[in-house]
Motif scaffolding. Sequence first.
Motif, PDB file in Angstrom:
ATOM      1  N   SER A 389       0.792  -1.233   0.000  1.00  0.00           N
ATOM      2  CA  SER A 389       0.000   0.000   0.000  1.00  0.00           C
ATOM      3  C   SER A 389       0.823   1.280   0.000  1.00  0.00           C
ATOM      4  O   SER A 389       0.300   2.354  -0.328  1.00  0.00           O
ATOM      5  N   SER A 390       2.093   1.183   0.434  1.00  0.00           N
ATOM      6  CA  SER A 390       2.963   2.356   0.618  1.00  0.00           C
ATOM      7  C   SER A 390       2.393   3.322   1.653  1.00  0.00           C
ATOM      8  O   SER A 390       2.718   4.524   1.633  1.00  0.00           O
ATOM      9  N   GLU A 391       1.586   2.835   2.574  1.00  0.00           N
ATOM     10  CA  GLU A 391       1.006   3.658   3.627  1.00  0.00           C
ATOM     11  C   GLU A 391       2.069   3.867   4.713  1.00  0.00           C
ATOM     12  O   GLU A 391       2.455   2.942   5.422  1.00  0.00           O
ATOM     13  N   GLU A 392       2.534   5.121   4.854  1.00  0.00           N
ATOM     14  CA  GLU A 392       3.678   5.415   5.723  1.00  0.00           C
ATOM     15  C   GLU A 392       3.405   5.112   7.190  1.00  0.00           C
ATOM     16  O   GLU A 392       4.325   4.764   7.943  1.00  0.00           O
ATOM     17  N   ARG A 393       2.174   5.233   7.636  1.00  0.00           N
ATOM     18  CA  ARG A 393       1.889   4.952   9.048  1.00  0.00           C
ATOM     19  C   ARG A 393       2.165   3.493   9.385  1.00  0.00           C
ATOM     20  O   ARG A 393       2.601   3.183  10.507  1.00  0.00           O
ATOM     21  N   LEU A 394       1.927   2.608   8.447  1.00  0.00           N
ATOM     22  CA  LEU A 394       2.203   1.194   8.694  1.00  0.00           C
ATOM     23  C   LEU A 394       3.699   0.977   8.904  1.00  0.00           C
ATOM     24  O   LEU A 394       4.104   0.172   9.745  1.00  0.00           O
ATOM     25  N   TRP A 395       4.512   1.694   8.137  1.00  0.00           N
ATOM     26  CA  TRP A 395       5.959   1.581   8.315  1.00  0.00           C
ATOM     27  C   TRP A 395       6.363   2.075   9.717  1.00  0.00           C
ATOM     28  O   TRP A 395       7.179   1.440  10.388  1.00  0.00           O
ATOM     29  N   GLY A 396       5.775   3.162  10.153  1.00  0.00           N
ATOM     30  CA  GLY A 396       6.115   3.686  11.469  1.00  0.00           C
ATOM     31  C   GLY A 396       5.801   2.707  12.583  1.00  0.00           C
ATOM     32  O   GLY A 396       6.609   2.506  13.505  1.00  0.00           O
TER      33      GLY A 396
END
Length: 531
Positions: A389-396
């Motif tokens: 998804s490239s959803e940055e919150r998931l990376w955080g």
Amino acid sequence: MKNQREVKAGSYLRTVQQYADHVLRHGKDIYGSASTPLFVDGFHVDTYEPVSWRSGGERWILSNLANQQNLFRTLTGLSKLTGETRYKQAAAEAVKYGLECLRYGKLIYWGGHLSFDLSSKQPVYASDKGPQHELKCHYPFYELMFELDAQETARYIEGLWDSHVRDWSNLEFSRHGKPREREDDDRVWDRSYAGGEVFFTGEGLTFINAGSDLIYAAAQYYRSTGEEAALHWAKRLARRYVETRHSETGMGGYQFSISVLPGVRGDRAIDQFAVQLKDHRVMEATLSVARQIHTITGEVALCRLTLAEVLDSKGAEFGQWAVEDLLAYGKHAYDADTASFHPMLTDGTRLTGLVMEKSGYYGKQGDTLKAVKSDLLQLWAYLKGYRLSSEERLWGWARSMAAGSGLGDIGERPGAQPSLHPGECNDPIGVFALLELYAAAKHQAYLDAACAVGDAIIERRFRKSVFLAEADLAYVKLDAVEPLALLHLAAELTDRCGDIPVYCGGKAFFGAAYDGHGHEIDSSFIYSQKL
């Protein structure tokens, strides 16, 4: 560099091959009046005595095909990478035998409460549950099953849905099922669906762990047959859980109905907390304790994300819904400072520290609801969600989970100065999580860390030609994840990732009454025994 990668991959393959040879030597059926191509579920590490279960004065030698799916993935993948066909052949013979000889109507004698006794060559079932078919996050190796016998595998999946779904109009289903014999021309996928409101009252227990297996099966049916109707039903069932989401928090529930079993009980959350939490809408469909949140953000998320990946555009909704769940639970239930998930109501109310005023399903009077640290399976799910998804919150949140699990810092963003130190990690799920990192950003540090965990698995878990989480365990479960993780590592190192069967975090268990002990689960009751 390429030569070094091949050398490393070779060491992993040799270990898996040694394990597979040992299993083929000591794990095949040699019991009773005649042998079969089946495997035992496990055996004693020194004597090779097969794992058994005592019920009603009988001693069963367990062979539960649903609890051997990772073994079959391992054997199949090993043949692909080595060119030695005997490994896949052994898996194929066992699976074909199951499809032909272990049928329970259209179902199979396998799963949470059904098995096969190799001594009597008879199907057996949990005496305290009855002959109930059950899958909960098992996610069988349907690709091999369809390859071997597409007609019988399709028949099984049709029977799976037909036996578990109680009302097709709203998709009320039960985690337990028995065969329903119907006319051959009565197509399962031609039922009518109305939908309607969730949180309806019914007798079914629409748990998401069982629902995810129905979804996975129907989606794999479509993948192998092209039957669009099966995919429609998979999406309808997945959407039912989406429809439970709170309008403000976006958090969905563990089930989508209110369970009322005549003469037995009503909704367990209502029974235990309706008075104590009277200012909230409390039911099993809106209350999630840590283990249920783990299922939603771990196994079920990985299941749907995997379907999104293997089905490409046809599976996009599965991936979208999984990511939305990961985001909602990350925002409201996850504490990045402690890398923990809190028990929750889907309206956003954290229940950590709640002292129970009444005994019930969730604990005894005086017990306290607690937050639980995230684990490597959830880390893997959040990383996979990020990659798709490239959803940055998931990376955080994944960065917090990785640090909390002791893996170190994955970096502020993919590939940005990671500082990984796997240390003592020898958990095979750590390999999958780190390979997911490497898939998201081809940074050598991620692959090196995955290999460090793979090396630790061999050093600390590979004993007596089997994989044991602890050195003094008495029994080995043949459905080990470790050899499959090593195969995925070897495939990555040799650019052959597509040759290894997909694994999406499924787990296997057999639960039944054991003479003198009551209801037990094999994974904890047998495979935790010490020498």
